[in-house]
Design a protein around this motif. Structure first.
Motif, PDB file in Angstrom:
ATOM      1  N   LEU A   1       0.820  -1.199   0.000  1.00 63.54           N
ATOM      2  CA  LEU A   1       0.000   0.000   0.000  1.00 63.54           C
ATOM      3  C   LEU A   1       0.855   1.250   0.000  1.00 63.54           C
ATOM      4  N   LEU A   2       1.998   1.195   0.656  1.00 64.76           N
ATOM      5  CA  LEU A   2       2.880   2.355   0.664  1.00 64.76           C
ATOM      6  C   LEU A   2       3.432   2.636  -0.721  1.00 64.76           C
ATOM      7  N   LEU A   3       3.713   1.573  -1.453  1.00 59.66           N
ATOM      8  CA  LEU A   3       4.363   1.781  -2.740  1.00 59.66           C
ATOM      9  C   LEU A   3       3.386   2.061  -3.858  1.00 59.66           C
ATOM     10  N   LYS A   4       2.088   2.078  -3.552  1.00 57.35           N
ATOM     11  CA  LYS A   4       1.121   2.319  -4.620  1.00 57.35           C
ATOM     12  C   LYS A   4       1.079   3.780  -4.994  1.00 57.35           C
ATOM     13  N   GLU A   5       0.548   4.023  -6.182  1.00 55.47           N
ATOM     14  CA  GLU A   5       0.453   5.396  -6.650  1.00 55.47           C
ATOM     15  C   GLU A   5      -0.612   6.131  -5.863  1.00 55.47           C
ATOM     16  N   ASP A   6      -0.287   7.356  -5.474  1.00 58.85           N
ATOM     17  CA  ASP A   6      -1.212   8.159  -4.704  1.00 58.85           C
ATOM     18  C   ASP A   6      -2.071   8.970  -5.661  1.00 58.85           C
ATOM     19  N   ILE A   7      -3.324   8.580  -5.783  1.00 54.58           N
ATOM     20  CA  ILE A   7      -4.167   9.193  -6.807  1.00 54.58           C
ATOM     21  C   ILE A   7      -4.905  10.371  -6.224  1.00 54.58           C
ATOM     22  N   LEU A   8      -5.068  11.419  -7.017  1.00 46.62           N
ATOM     23  CA  LEU A   8      -5.960  12.496  -6.642  1.00 46.62           C
ATOM     24  C   LEU A   8      -6.901  12.700  -7.830  1.00 46.62           C
ATOM     25  N   PRO A   9      -8.152  12.324  -7.714  1.00 43.50           N
ATOM     26  CA  PRO A   9      -9.058  12.545  -8.849  1.00 43.50           C
ATOM     27  C   PRO A   9      -9.149  14.024  -9.164  1.00 43.50           C
ATOM     28  N   SER A  10      -9.222  14.339 -10.460  1.00 53.72           N
ATOM     29  CA  SER A  10      -9.090  15.748 -10.833  1.00 53.72           C
ATOM     30  C   SER A  10     -10.266  16.569 -10.348  1.00 53.72           C
ATOM     31  N   SER A  11     -11.450  15.951 -10.208  1.00 51.50           N
ATOM     32  CA  SER A  11     -12.593  16.754  -9.797  1.00 51.50           C
ATOM     33  C   SER A  11     -12.846  16.640  -8.300  1.00 51.50           C
ATOM     34  N   ALA A  12     -11.912  16.065  -7.569  1.00 48.62           N
ATOM     35  CA  ALA A  12     -12.137  15.922  -6.134  1.00 48.62           C
ATOM     36  C   ALA A  12     -11.743  17.196  -5.416  1.00 48.62           C
ATOM     37  N   GLU A  13     -12.328  17.384  -4.281  1.00 46.96           N
ATOM     38  CA  GLU A  13     -12.060  18.551  -3.451  1.00 46.96           C
ATOM     39  C   GLU A  13     -10.762  18.273  -2.698  1.00 46.96           C
TER      40      GLU A  13
ATOM     41  N   HIS B   1     -14.756   4.556   0.415  1.00 49.05           N
ATOM     42  CA  HIS B   1     -13.329   4.558   0.086  1.00 49.05           C
ATOM     43  C   HIS B   1     -13.047   4.000  -1.305  1.00 49.05           C
ATOM     44  N   THR B   2     -14.021   4.197  -2.232  1.00 48.55           N
ATOM     45  CA  THR B   2     -13.804   3.729  -3.604  1.00 48.55           C
ATOM     46  C   THR B   2     -12.636   4.426  -4.250  1.00 48.55           C
ATOM     47  N   GLU B   3     -12.575   5.749  -4.096  1.00 47.43           N
ATOM     48  CA  GLU B   3     -11.602   6.512  -4.863  1.00 47.43           C
ATOM     49  C   GLU B   3     -10.252   6.617  -4.181  1.00 47.43           C
ATOM     50  N   TYR B   4     -10.095   5.969  -3.066  1.00 48.90           N
ATOM     51  CA  TYR B   4      -8.832   6.085  -2.353  1.00 48.90           C
ATOM     52  C   TYR B   4      -7.966   4.886  -2.670  1.00 48.90           C
ATOM     53  N   SER B   5      -6.652   5.131  -2.783  1.00 52.95           N
ATOM     54  CA  SER B   5      -5.751   4.008  -3.022  1.00 52.95           C
ATOM     55  C   SER B   5      -4.480   4.290  -2.259  1.00 52.95           C
ATOM     56  N   GLY B   6      -3.676   3.278  -2.110  1.00 50.05           N
ATOM     57  CA  GLY B   6      -2.388   3.504  -1.473  1.00 50.05           C
ATOM     58  C   GLY B   6      -2.535   3.827  -0.013  1.00 50.05           C
ATOM     59  N   MET B   7      -1.746   4.748   0.480  1.00 52.65           N
ATOM     60  CA  MET B   7      -1.663   4.971   1.912  1.00 52.65           C
ATOM     61  C   MET B   7      -2.945   5.563   2.457  1.00 52.65           C
ATOM     62  N   LYS B   8      -3.677   6.338   1.664  1.00 54.10           N
ATOM     63  CA  LYS B   8      -4.920   6.912   2.193  1.00 54.10           C
ATOM     64  C   LYS B   8      -5.917   5.798   2.499  1.00 54.10           C
ATOM     65  N   PHE B   9      -5.972   4.812   1.580  1.00 52.66           N
ATOM     66  CA  PHE B   9      -6.847   3.668   1.830  1.00 52.66           C
ATOM     67  C   PHE B   9      -6.364   2.917   3.061  1.00 52.66           C
ATOM     68  N   ALA B  10      -5.038   2.829   3.194  1.00 49.39           N
ATOM     69  CA  ALA B  10      -4.491   2.141   4.357  1.00 49.39           C
ATOM     70  C   ALA B  10      -4.890   2.855   5.632  1.00 49.39           C
ATOM     71  N   PHE B  11      -4.959   4.197   5.596  1.00 53.15           N
ATOM     72  CA  PHE B  11      -5.387   4.922   6.790  1.00 53.15           C
ATOM     73  C   PHE B  11      -6.823   4.578   7.163  1.00 53.15           C
ATOM     74  N   PHE B  12      -7.695   4.466   6.142  1.00 56.04           N
ATOM     75  CA  PHE B  12      -9.071   4.099   6.469  1.00 56.04           C
ATOM     76  C   PHE B  12      -9.117   2.720   7.113  1.00 56.04           C
ATOM     77  N   MET B  13      -8.364   1.775   6.532  1.00 54.51           N
ATOM     78  CA  MET B  13      -8.366   0.426   7.088  1.00 54.51           C
ATOM     79  C   MET B  13      -7.771   0.416   8.481  1.00 54.51           C
ATOM     80  N   LEU B  14      -6.686   1.205   8.652  1.00 56.82           N
ATOM     81  CA  LEU B  14      -6.030   1.291   9.954  1.00 56.82           C
ATOM     82  C   LEU B  14      -6.992   1.848  10.984  1.00 56.82           C
TER      83      LEU B  14
END
Lengths: 371, 179, 387
Positions: free
Chosen positions: C64-76, C226-239
């Motif tokens: 999860l740490l090494l995954k790409e940190d995505i920011l959707p373009s239309s997200a706040e 948490h659909t749009e979250y990947s990588g460490m942000k998703f890990a934070f939700f799981m954590l």
């Protein structure tokens, strides 16, 4: 057009719970479904057109692939239709008939196990999936030791069966039948009495018997609504008249009733298998094919023959022109295609979460719907 | 026959016995043997009649072309020519097999060709108990006569593509489980 | 002692130790969950990565740490970044307040209104989910986030109400005093059986675990908030989900199951049997560690029960979920408060314990005996063929 509160949501072709590539176009008001429109055709492979270019024995592997979950019954329907067209139905030896019945009932068990696994996991219970597949593995092993394949069986031929039973097959089948009832009890202990399961399935997707007959629905959805119609009793084929079994019917026509009907059907199939085993031991090994020519050339005419597949009434309509080895036209009446018509009627007024349960309870297989 | 609706007494409803029954079932399953087969260290051995990869026998084949006719998808390509050969001192016209190719990537392993073969024992058969046919190149799945006959001597793939000039390695120490 | 040391450094050190241990337990939980789910489902869980798949717990966070940190373009942007971090804060802070072992060493900050503070802090976990669902600018995430928020908020009420019975019995909001009450009398699960059950159900609903995991249900809304979250942000939700599970299990153990003590006294305050606080404190640091081990074992049993429930039950539909919370659990909790209050005023708390013991023993006996189903009789053949 659209009301202010309506939203159009696409329950897309790629979705974990649509059992294939089914697309349902939903008009929802918040969570309530106002209209559900199934859109099919994503798995169309032109099977009926292919049948016009292949000789009758060559069509049998292709019928496997329509309802890929229950291929023995697909084979059986086609083979019986051609035999009816040729007029040789009475000449099929008893041993071949018994083998056909046993394979069909095993296939019914396997198909219902898959249905239960996917239905339960759609509603959220993840363990019946694995338990059902563990039993299904044994059924598939039985198929594999008989005809060599596990899923697309190609296990019946026009006029009889390709091979006799391998040695030890009946003993393996006995072992399976002895422990299958306990396995069904295990699945029921997880689901049938469970109040969460009942809340998700009781009262969902109610079909009255008149509605079910009007839509042309057959199979467990029809029997769940209370209509006692099973082709194995109504229009008996093979050696079903000699076998004792019951047809479970429901009362309310909701998802819970259809679930109970299918669970009981699994037990009844087990009962049929147990009866067939001494019957097949009494026949002579080796008599598995009627005396018809290798080259199948039915006389001119048309036939519609249907059997009770695990999903409902599977029918084959074959027109033969008497001269060629191919069918002139072969049309398949898939049960899932006709049962799917009831989805908009059943889904109106329910929530989006119930749509998943409804698609599961009709038990559709897209290979059959689209052919 | 009417399906049985389960009857629940007041104890079932208040003491949540239906939920606890489910919990008991899953608890008991914790201690039952697990059915996972650890591929590739363990491998399930298919049944005797399993329809796997083809085997062909040039010696037994009489070049009758019945298998090509029986195939639903026409993937067997056969070329024969007639030749006068010396058999027992007499000249006999015999068919000689030039080409016997099978395009396995389109095959559905239905065994109609095996059924159609008139020789005893059969000249084309599918019971080789092999199902690991994946390759990295599509053309590897078009087998000619020699490959079909001596196919069994080819080592099986381990899953990694071979290095340049290296032979693919067979899996050592694989344990077979009777299916 | 230097007040800086006593009020700042020591609590900080204790908090850090507890924090590290908790994070290790959370990482181990990922392995335990997958392995145990596998075993219940007649298959092996992860067994490739290390011996028995133990290194899977390390491999997952590394991936999860090494995954790409995505920011959707239309997200706040601000809300998108803030969303995963907010649920973590209360989960971490609450570990200061929970007693892991006998006082005074094994609790980072002994507050005499600890329970109230814990309730208040855990309630703030909803913000992150709402922000995460809304900031993704995706109508499925929004639906999932709002549903999850509604679920968490409505189950806060039975969560709080069920504790009031315990408060009436123990007379204090301090977790240490509650545990000491339990070792003098009986574990609170017996007099407060109904409240314990309500607390457990509310706990499951707060953590979005099956049977209440509709917001995360894959088969319906892809993955909810948490659909749009990947990588460490998703890990934070799981954590944060696993940390909240751990916090709630610790609360359950402290409030109802005796905390770090094993055994105690039923009735009299003079006879001390088993490992009570006094006994453990008399053994010094060793006693404290034994108490912590006992506490950890009890908490892990509850974490395992979480997994067991996830494997067994189907999930509730959302309106049924809200029905259960508002129409069943709240009246039940209020009824429990009324009955407990009356009996405490009358001085007859032992009635509650007796009732709890009887119900518990009856349930266990009925479950062990099994369902009373009559053997299925083989029905006669039905020859009705024509419709």
């Amino acid at each position: 057009m659209f009301d202010v509160h309506e939203m159009e949501v696409n329950f897309g072709p790629q979705h974990p719970s649509t059992h294939g590539v089914l697309r349902v176009l939903l008009k929802v008001d918040g969570e309530r479904i106002i209209e559900a429109k199934p859109i099919i055709g994503y798995l169309h492979r032109g099977t009926e057109k292919l049948f016009e270019h292949m000789a009758y024995p060559q069509c049998i592997p292709h019928t496997d692939r329509m309802d890929y979950v229950a291929s023995a019954t697909n084979n059986l329907g086609f083979v019986e239709a051609v035999e009816k067209l040729m007029g040789v139905t009475a000449q099929i030896p008893k041993r071949a008939q018994l083998m056909r019945v046993m394979l069909s009932e095993l296939q019914r068990i396997s198909s219902h196990l898959l249905w239960l696994a996917t239905h339960a996991i759609d509603i959220g219970a993840m363990t019946p999936f694995f338990y059902c597949f563990r039993e299904r593995e044994e059924v598939l092993d039985l198929f594999e030791s008989y005809c060599g394949a596990r899923l697309t069986l190609n296990c019946m031929r026009i006029g009889g069966m390709p091979d006799d039973l391998p040695p030890g097959w009946l003993e393996d089948l006995e072992k399976f039948c002895a422990k299958f009832d306990a396995a069904v009890d295990e699945y029921e202990s997880l689901l049938t009495n469970n109040r969460i399961w009942k809340r998700r399935t009781v009262g969902i997707g109610v079909l009255s018997p008149e509605e079910a007959i009007d839509w042309g629905i057959t199979g467990p959805p029809l029997r769940g609504s209370g209509v006692e119609w099973d082709l194995r009793r109504a229009q008996p084929y093979e050696c079903y008249p000699d076998i004792e079994f019951d047809i479970p019917i429901g009362k309310n026509g909701d998802t819970y009733d259809r679930y109970l009907v299918r669970m009981e059907e699994m037990r009844q199939s087990n009962r049929i298998l147990k009866q067939c085993m001494p019957m097949i031991r009494a026949t002579n090994p080796g008599e598995i094919k009627a005396k018809i020519s290798r080259v199948v050339r039915p006389p001119e005419g048309e036939v519609y023959h249907s059997i009770e597949s695990p999903k409902g009434e599977l029918g084959y309509y074959i027109i033969s022109d008497g001269k060629s080895q191919n069918a002139y036209r072969c049309h398949v009446r898939p049960p899932s295609f006709v049962n799917l018509q009831a989805l908009p009627a059943m889904a109106r007024g329910h929530l989006v979460s119930d749509l998943v349960a409804l698609i599961g309870t009709i038990d559709i297989v897209l290979g059959e719907v689209d052919r | 026959m009417q399906v049985e609706y389960p009857k629940s007494s007041w104890t079932d409803r208040f003491l949540l016995l239906d939920l606890l029954e489910g919990l008991k079932t899953t608890f008991k399953e914790l201690f039952k043997p697990k059915v996972t087969i650890r591929y590739p260290e363990e491998r399930m051995e298919p049944a005797d009649r399993f329809r796997g990869m083809f085997r062909f026998s040039y010696d037994r084949c009489i070049a009758c072309k019945l298998c090509a006719v029986a195939c639903p998808i026409d993937i067997i390509y056969i070329d024969v020519h007639d030749e006068m050969r010396d058999v027992d001192g007499k000249q006999k016209k015999m068919k000689v097999l030039d080409r016997y190719d099978i395009d396995v990537k389109r095959c559905m392993f239905c065994a109609l060709c095996e059924e159609a073969c008139p020789t005893k024992p059969k000249s084309i058969w599918l019971t080789s108990k092999t199902y690991e046919l994946a390759t990295y190149d599509r053309n590897d799945l078009y087998f000619n006569m020699q490959e079909l006959e001596y196919w069994d001597d080819k080592p099986r793939y381990t899953g990694l593509p071979p290095e340049e000039g290296e032979e693919p390695r067979a899996i050592e120490g694989q344990k077979l489980i009777e299916g | 002692m230097n007040p800086w040391l006593r009020y700042l450094v020591f609590p900080l050190v204790k908090f850090l130790i507890a924090f590290v241990i908790v994070q290790l337990i959370v990482m181990a939980m990922t392995w335990i969950e997958r392995r145990m789910l596998g075993f219940i489902q007649a298959r092996l869980g992860p067994n490739r990565v290390g011996p028995y798949g133990l290194l899977q717990a390390i491999a997952d966070p590394v991936k999860l740490l090494l995954k790409e940190d995505i920011l959707p373009s239309s997200a706040e942007k601000v809300a998108y970044f803030l969303g995963p971090m907010l649920p973590l804060l209360p989960a971490f802070v609450v570990f200061c307040l929970i007693p892991f072992g006998p006082p005074p060493t094994f609790i980072a900050a002994r507050v005499n209104v600890a329970l109230l503070l814990i309730l208040a802090l855990t309630s703030t976990g909803v913000y992150g989910i709402i922000l995460g669902g809304w900031a993704s600018n995706n109508k499925y995430s929004l639906m999932g986030g709002l549903r999850s928020a509604a679920q968490m908020v409505s189950y806060e009420v039975p969560f709080g109400l069920s504790i009031i019975g315990v408060l009436m019995l123990c007379g204090s909001l301090d977790l240490v005093k509650i545990v000491e009450y339990q070792e003098r009398n009986v574990w609170n699960v017996l007099p407060q059986l109904v409240a314990c059950f309500i607390f457990f159900v509310a706990m499951n609903a707060e953590n979005n675990r099956t049977p209440f995991d509709l917001p995360e249900a894959e088969s319906e809304l892809v993955a909810g908030f948490h659909t749009e979250y990947s990588g460490m942000k998703f890990a934070f939700f799981m954590l944060s989900e696993y940390s909240m599970m751990l916090v709630n299990s610790c609360l359950m153990v402290s409030l109802y199951f005796g905390g770090w003590t094993l055994g105690g006294v039923v009735g009299s305050a003079h006879h001390q049997i088993g490992l009570t606080t006094a006994v453990l404190q008399s053994w010094g640091l060793l006693g404290g560690i034994i108490g912590t081990v006992i506490f950890t074992v009890k908490v892990m049993i509850f974490m395992v029960v979480y997994i067991w429930f996830r494997a067994t039950f189907p999930r509730f539909r959302f309106d049924q979920l809200m029905d259960l919370g508002w129409k069943w659990l709240i009246p039940l909790a209020l009824g429990n408060i009324a009955v407990t209050g009356i009996l405490v005023l009358a001085g007859a708390e032992w009635l509650l314990s007796v009732f709890g013991a009887v119900v518990l023993i009856a349930t266990i006996a009925l479950v062990v005996r099994g369902p009373r189903a009559a053997p299925r009789q083989v029905a006669h053949a039905s020859r009705v063929s024509e419709v």
